[in-house]
Design a protein around this motif. Structure first.
Motif, PDB file in Angstrom:
ATOM      1  N   HIS A  59      45.691  39.076  34.345  1.00  0.00           N
ATOM      2  CA  HIS A  59      44.908  39.924  33.433  1.00  0.00           C
ATOM      3  C   HIS A  59      43.696  40.469  34.425  1.00  0.00           C
ATOM      4  N   TYR A  60      43.131  41.034  33.321  1.00  0.00           N
ATOM      5  CA  TYR A  60      41.662  41.152  34.488  1.00  0.00           C
ATOM      6  C   TYR A  60      40.309  40.658  33.643  1.00  0.00           C
ATOM      7  N   TYR A  61      40.710  39.550  32.760  1.00  0.00           N
ATOM      8  CA  TYR A  61      39.795  38.430  33.160  1.00  0.00           C
ATOM      9  C   TYR A  61      39.635  37.094  33.197  1.00  0.00           C
ATOM     10  N   GLU A  62      40.751  37.312  33.529  1.00  0.00           N
ATOM     11  CA  GLU A  62      41.424  35.680  34.319  1.00  0.00           C
ATOM     12  C   GLU A  62      41.874  36.005  35.906  1.00  0.00           C
ATOM     13  N   PRO A  63      41.533  34.483  36.710  1.00  0.00           N
ATOM     14  CA  PRO A  63      42.332  35.019  37.786  1.00  0.00           C
ATOM     15  C   PRO A  63      43.744  34.587  38.590  1.00  0.00           C
ATOM     16  N   GLU A  64      44.614  34.479  37.316  1.00  0.00           N
ATOM     17  CA  GLU A  64      45.317  33.655  37.621  1.00  0.00           C
ATOM     18  C   GLU A  64      46.427  34.488  38.867  1.00  0.00           C
ATOM     19  N   ASN A  65      47.318  34.754  39.241  1.00  0.00           N
ATOM     20  CA  ASN A  65      48.087  35.403  39.970  1.00  0.00           C
ATOM     21  C   ASN A  65      50.042  35.125  39.357  1.00  0.00           C
TER      22      ASN A  65
END
Length: 441
Positions: free
Chosen positions: A389-395
């Motif tokens: 997501h553009y608003y979270e850092p998870e990959n």
């Protein structure tokens, strides 16, 4: 005599390799079944929310890029309650590999058209990216139907599809859209509420969402990480209707995703779970809300009312009490499976027997009410990234190609129905689908 000897030799070799393959199959299935005592009793939809929105296992902090330790701990704490029972597949045990191994490269800037690129150079970059992306989606699409892979036999919604399995590629774009036009997204109205729940009927509307309303331009805004540095915000805000999903924020991201929101499609976990604060969070205020929760494939609406997967009704009623004039609806769960039937009827391979994504549901909804629908970053652009997501850092690349929803099939079909040129799709980041009122069926 020599020909006979060669024939016998070939037969013996075929028999030998056939037996080896059969033994491998038995061995693989033995280990697959031996893991069942470790599998979660948690519903698959719960795992989907973790995998689709959280992105990785608790201790796997290595998948963050440029993220502070405190941020990592906060994210882990936020997601840990949902993942205690996630099954980890051991690499040491035999598994049938995919027929095609993924060679898709994320986070590559090689395909972005630069200001000094010639038109020919830009077209070559676009075509190269398109070929790689479509091939990867086709690989995943084929892999979805593999019943031998872990989870390949899952059918927690008791899907019993008996219809055709045709190839959408053999039909015209207009024909596909005419088929989809027959799949109407209905919302729960007062008349649909079971008599046992008469006291709640007053909280449900007499009309369906957007009933008898037509819009000129509509945009579906995914939550993809590829929005970062897109600069799409001003164009997005120019649409008459802007649809977003769940709790995706706009504040702080206006340059890339815009600030306008007309409607949000919100799944039942976001509506019901305390951590999303549905009744108080600002992102759910002053917009039209469409909640959804999947039923079993053959359940009636009354059966679903009695046993929703996640009980979204208390917060739905609470929202109506707090904001009596609000526009809030709940999707008829039978509509969800009609959309899935449409996907499967145009897919020669077996799809995952789980509901479609909110993205495809949103596109289907708006096509009935808009002259055209532009879906942003639903088909990934050249800015594609592993970031969920553009608003979270998870990959997690599964956010792009699918881990639970039949995303690959949805996206391939959406691209087929698109009428925008490839430069618009893969460089600017959106597909354009003509509304149903523009069709000649």
């Amino acid at each position: 005599m020599r020909a006979l000897a060669v024939t016998v030799w070939v037969f013996i070799n075929l028999l030998f390799f056939g037996m080896c393959g059969y033994m491998y199959l038995l061995w693989s299935q033995y280990w697959l079944n031996s893991d069942k005592d470790l599998e979660s009793s948690t519903n698959n939809y719960d795992q989907q929310i973790y995998l689709y929105n959280r992105g990785f296992l608790v201790n796997d902090s290595s998948k963050y890029d440029d993220t502070s330790t405190s941020e990592i701990k906060n994210r882990i704490k936020h997601s840990s309650s949902s993942i205690d029972n996630i099954t980890v597949v051991r690499n040491s045990k035999p598994r049938f590999p995919n027929v095609q191994k993924s060679e898709f490269i994320f986070d590559s800037k090689n395909f972005v058209c630069k200001s000094n690129d010639s038109k020919i150079a830009c077209n070559e970059k676009t075509q190269s990216f398109k070929d790689k992306l479509i091939n990867e989606m086709k690989r995943v699409f084929l892999d979805e139907g593999n019943v031998l892979k872990p989870g390949g036999k899952d059918n927690s919604y008791n899907v019993n599809y008996q219809g055709p399995r045709e190839n959408y590629m053999e039909k015209s774009q207009n024909h596909m859209l005419c088929e989809l036009r027959n799949v109407k997204i209905d919302t729960i109205q007062r008349r649909d509420v079971p008599s046992k729940l008469n006291s709640f009927k007053g909280y449900f509307p007499n009309k369906g969402i957007f009933e008898d309303v037509q819009f000129k331009s509509c945009a579906v805004i995914s939550s993809a990480g590829s929005f970062t540095l897109s600069g799409s915000g001003r164009r997005i805000d120019s649409y008459e209707v802007v649809l977003r999903f769940n709790n995706a924020p706009t504040k702080g991201f206006e340059i890339d995703v815009g600030q306008k929101t007309t409607i949000r499609i919100v799944n039942s976990q976001v509506m019901s779970k305390q951590e999303f604060d549905f009744l108080r969070a600002a992102v759910f205020r002053n917009v039209t809300i469409l909640g959804w929760d999947p039923s079993n494939y053959t359940s009636t609406v009354e059966e679903w009312f009695q046993n929703p997967e996640y009980n979204l009704f208390p917060n739905y009623i609470g929202y109506k009490r707090m904001f009596p004039e609000s526009e809030i609806y709940i999707m008829n769960p039978q509509s969800i499976w009609k959309v899935w039937d449409f996907l499967q009827s145009n897919s020669p391979n077996r799809l995952r027997r789980n509901p479609p994504s909110s993205g495809f549901l949103g596109i289907t909804l708006l096509l009935s009410h808009c002259d055209f629908v532009d879906a942003y970053e639903y088909i990934p652009s050249v800015r594609i990234t592993k970031r969920c997501h553009y608003y979270e850092p998870e990959n997690n690349q599964a956010c792009t190609f699918g881990v639970w929803h039949p995303l690959a099939a949805e996206k391939l079909l959406t691209y087929y129905m698109n009428e925008a040129d490839d430069r618009t799709v893969f460089q600017d980041g959106y597909v354009r689908i003509p509304g149903f009122n523009k069709l000649n069926c």
